[in-house]
Design an enzyme around this catalytic site. Structure first.
Site, PDB file in Angstrom:
ATOM      1  N   ASP A 204      -2.920  -3.970 -18.633  1.00 24.22           N
ATOM      2  CA  ASP A 204      -2.072  -2.761 -18.607  1.00 24.22           C
ATOM      3  C   ASP A 204      -2.052  -2.055 -19.965  1.00 24.22           C
ATOM      4  O   ASP A 204      -0.998  -1.580 -20.417  1.00 24.22           O
ATOM      5  CB  ASP A 204      -0.635  -3.134 -18.183  1.00 24.22           C
ATOM      6  CG  ASP A 204      -0.598  -3.783 -16.806  1.00 24.22           C
ATOM      7  OD1 ASP A 204      -1.320  -3.305 -15.916  1.00 24.22           O
ATOM      8  OD2 ASP A 204       0.144  -4.762 -16.622  1.00 24.22           O
TER       9      ASP A 204
ATOM     10  N   ARG B  46      -5.327  -8.252  -8.912  1.00 28.43           N
ATOM     11  CA  ARG B  46      -6.449  -9.055  -9.394  1.00 28.43           C
ATOM     12  C   ARG B  46      -6.962  -8.384 -10.656  1.00 28.43           C
ATOM     13  O   ARG B  46      -7.094  -7.144 -10.683  1.00 28.43           O
ATOM     14  CB  ARG B  46      -7.537  -9.031  -8.316  1.00 28.43           C
ATOM     15  CG  ARG B  46      -8.435 -10.213  -8.326  1.00 28.43           C
ATOM     16  CD  ARG B  46      -9.501 -10.116  -7.267  1.00 28.43           C
ATOM     17  NE  ARG B  46     -10.740 -10.640  -7.811  1.00 28.43           N
ATOM     18  CZ  ARG B  46     -11.035 -11.923  -7.884  1.00 28.43           C
ATOM     19  NH1 ARG B  46     -10.218 -12.817  -7.399  1.00 28.43           N
ATOM     20  NH2 ARG B  46     -12.169 -12.323  -8.435  1.00 28.43           N
TER      21      ARG B  46
ATOM     22  N   GLY C 152       0.781  -1.243   0.000  1.00 33.69           N
ATOM     23  CA  GLY C 152       0.000   0.000   0.000  1.00 33.69           C
ATOM     24  C   GLY C 152       0.807   1.285   0.000  1.00 33.69           C
ATOM     25  O   GLY C 152       0.306   2.330   0.418  1.00 33.69           O
ATOM     26  N   SER C 153       2.050   1.230  -0.526  1.00 35.04           N
ATOM     27  CA  SER C 153       2.842   2.464  -0.487  1.00 35.04           C
ATOM     28  C   SER C 153       2.314   3.514  -1.481  1.00 35.04           C
ATOM     29  O   SER C 153       2.381   4.719  -1.209  1.00 35.04           O
ATOM     30  CB  SER C 153       4.326   2.179  -0.733  1.00 35.04           C
ATOM     31  OG  SER C 153       4.551   1.804  -2.069  1.00 35.04           O
TER      32      SER C 153
ATOM     33  N   GLU D  56       6.902   6.309  -8.816  1.00 34.51           N
ATOM     34  CA  GLU D  56       5.468   5.955  -8.737  1.00 34.51           C
ATOM     35  C   GLU D  56       4.768   6.851  -7.726  1.00 34.51           C
ATOM     36  O   GLU D  56       3.660   7.333  -7.961  1.00 34.51           O
ATOM     37  CB  GLU D  56       5.297   4.481  -8.310  1.00 34.51           C
ATOM     38  CG  GLU D  56       5.763   3.479  -9.331  1.00 34.51           C
ATOM     39  CD  GLU D  56       5.481   2.040  -8.890  1.00 34.51           C
ATOM     40  OE1 GLU D  56       4.414   1.776  -8.326  1.00 34.51           O
ATOM     41  OE2 GLU D  56       6.344   1.166  -9.116  1.00 34.51           O
TER      42      GLU D  56
ATOM     43  N   ASN E 162      -4.739   2.947 -12.956  1.00 28.80           N
ATOM     44  CA  ASN E 162      -3.801   1.932 -12.450  1.00 28.80           C
ATOM     45  C   ASN E 162      -2.385   2.471 -12.568  1.00 28.80           C
ATOM     46  O   ASN E 162      -2.108   3.320 -13.411  1.00 28.80           O
ATOM     47  CB  ASN E 162      -3.930   0.642 -13.288  1.00 28.80           C
ATOM     48  CG  ASN E 162      -3.020  -0.460 -12.776  1.00 28.80           C
ATOM     49  OD1 ASN E 162      -2.879  -0.661 -11.556  1.00 28.80           O
ATOM     50  ND2 ASN E 162      -2.378  -1.177 -13.682  1.00 28.80           N
TER      51      ASN E 162
ATOM     52  N   HIS F  63       1.586   1.120 -13.108  1.00 35.35           N
ATOM     53  CA  HIS F  63       2.347  -0.063 -13.535  1.00 35.35           C
ATOM     54  C   HIS F  63       3.839   0.290 -13.539  1.00 35.35           C
ATOM     55  O   HIS F  63       4.225   1.350 -14.034  1.00 35.35           O
ATOM     56  CB  HIS F  63       1.887  -0.486 -14.935  1.00 35.35           C
ATOM     57  CG  HIS F  63       2.572  -1.733 -15.384  1.00 35.35           C
ATOM     58  ND1 HIS F  63       2.251  -2.982 -14.879  1.00 35.35           N
ATOM     59  CD2 HIS F  63       3.589  -1.928 -16.266  1.00 35.35           C
ATOM     60  CE1 HIS F  63       3.033  -3.886 -15.444  1.00 35.35           C
ATOM     61  NE2 HIS F  63       3.851  -3.276 -16.286  1.00 35.35           N
TER      62      HIS F  63
ATOM     63  N   ARG G  85     -15.273 -13.764 -11.272  1.00 31.26           N
ATOM     64  CA  ARG G  85     -14.795 -12.389 -11.338  1.00 31.26           C
ATOM     65  C   ARG G  85     -15.919 -11.358 -11.178  1.00 31.26           C
ATOM     66  O   ARG G  85     -15.819 -10.428 -10.389  1.00 31.26           O
ATOM     67  CB  ARG G  85     -14.069 -12.171 -12.666  1.00 31.26           C
ATOM     68  CG  ARG G  85     -12.824 -11.372 -12.524  1.00 31.26           C
ATOM     69  CD  ARG G  85     -11.987 -11.389 -13.764  1.00 31.26           C
ATOM     70  NE  ARG G  85     -11.101 -12.536 -13.823  1.00 31.26           N
ATOM     71  CZ  ARG G  85     -10.077 -12.757 -13.010  1.00 31.26           C
ATOM     72  NH1 ARG G  85      -9.823 -11.919 -12.023  1.00 31.26           N
ATOM     73  NH2 ARG G  85      -9.318 -13.802 -13.138  1.00 31.26           N
TER      74      ARG G  85
END
Ligand code: GAR
Length: 222
Positions: free
Chosen positions: A166, A112, A28-29, A195, A128, A130, A82
């Site tokens: 991605d 996930r 969770g950084s 990030e 997101n 990546h 899902r």
């Protein structure tokens, strides 16, 4: 004392604040960096809920310490279910104001794959991060892939989530030079620093409605 006019203005501004939901699976950084930056830079978005699919995710405690509501929705037993799992997530997001009209969902190390159902419902409202310069090295072990392929530069990417892996439109990228003696660990560490900068930056742009999509291209408004 507040005049009626100012009171109405303040109320309207409050009502238009969007709600943020963050999905995590572990450390969770990135979530921590987003939450701290929202507070520090007064980014106009309300962190409404952090959801983990793993009971032992360290990020849950961090979010609690930062005063954000957390929830565990364990994905154990949902491997081939899902949509069923995602509907549980969506239900909780909606309950906490993170809706398809007024919400932003950030995947922050959420390991996930989410369903097309979820993606369609929150169209262009799911981001997101990546750890590679997409479209190079999507999927797992991106930093290791970069080293194995002899890349001289790698980095990280914040992108909209679409139905591929991605593969959604790119919002921000940051470049990191690959050193001769880099291992997966050393490169990951330097990428992570970047990030933590670009993810909050993307949330800020989204919150301030400074992102426009034109096909696959993302325009950042001044
Ligand atoms: C981050 O490096 C993120 O880029 C990566 O997982 C890590 C999560 O760390 N995500 C992916 O590889 C997704 N394809 P964090 O839990 O400390 O934010």
């Amino acid at each position: 004392m507040l005049t009626n006019k100012y009171f109405i203005l303040m109320t309207c501004q409050k009502q238009s604040l969007q709600n943020l939901g963050i999905l995590i699976s572990g450390r969770g950084s990135n979530m921590e960096s987003i939450l701290k930056t929202i507070k520090k830079q007064k980014i106009p978005i309300k962190p409404s809920i952090v959801i983990s699919n793993k009971a032992n995710a360290k990020g849950l405690k961090i979010a609690q310490k930062l005063g954000v509501k957390t929830l565990l929705i364990d994905s154990k037993g949902y491997k081939n279910k899902r949509v069923e799992y995602d509907k549980r997530i969506i239900h909780e997001l909606e309950k906490n104001g993170v809706t398809s009209k007024n919400g932003l969902v950030c995947l922050a190390g959420f390991m996930r794959v989410i369903s097309p159902y979820f993606i369609k419902k929150y169209k262009n409202r799911i981001l997101n991060i990546h750890p590679a310069l997409l479209p190079s090295y999507p999927g797992l072990n991106a930093q290791e892939q970069a080293i194995q392929n002899g890349a001289k530069f790698s980095g990280c990417t914040v992108h909209f989530v679409d139905e591929g892996v991605d593969s959604g439109p790119i919002i921000i990228q940051s470049v990191v030079k690959v050193r001769n003696n880099d291992t997966e660990q050393t490169l990951s560490k330097r990428i992570l620093v970047k990030e933590h900068k670009i993810y909050p930056e993307a949330v800020n742009l989204f919150a301030r409605k400074k992102i426009r999509l034109s096909g696959r291209r993302v325009m950042i408004l001044d």
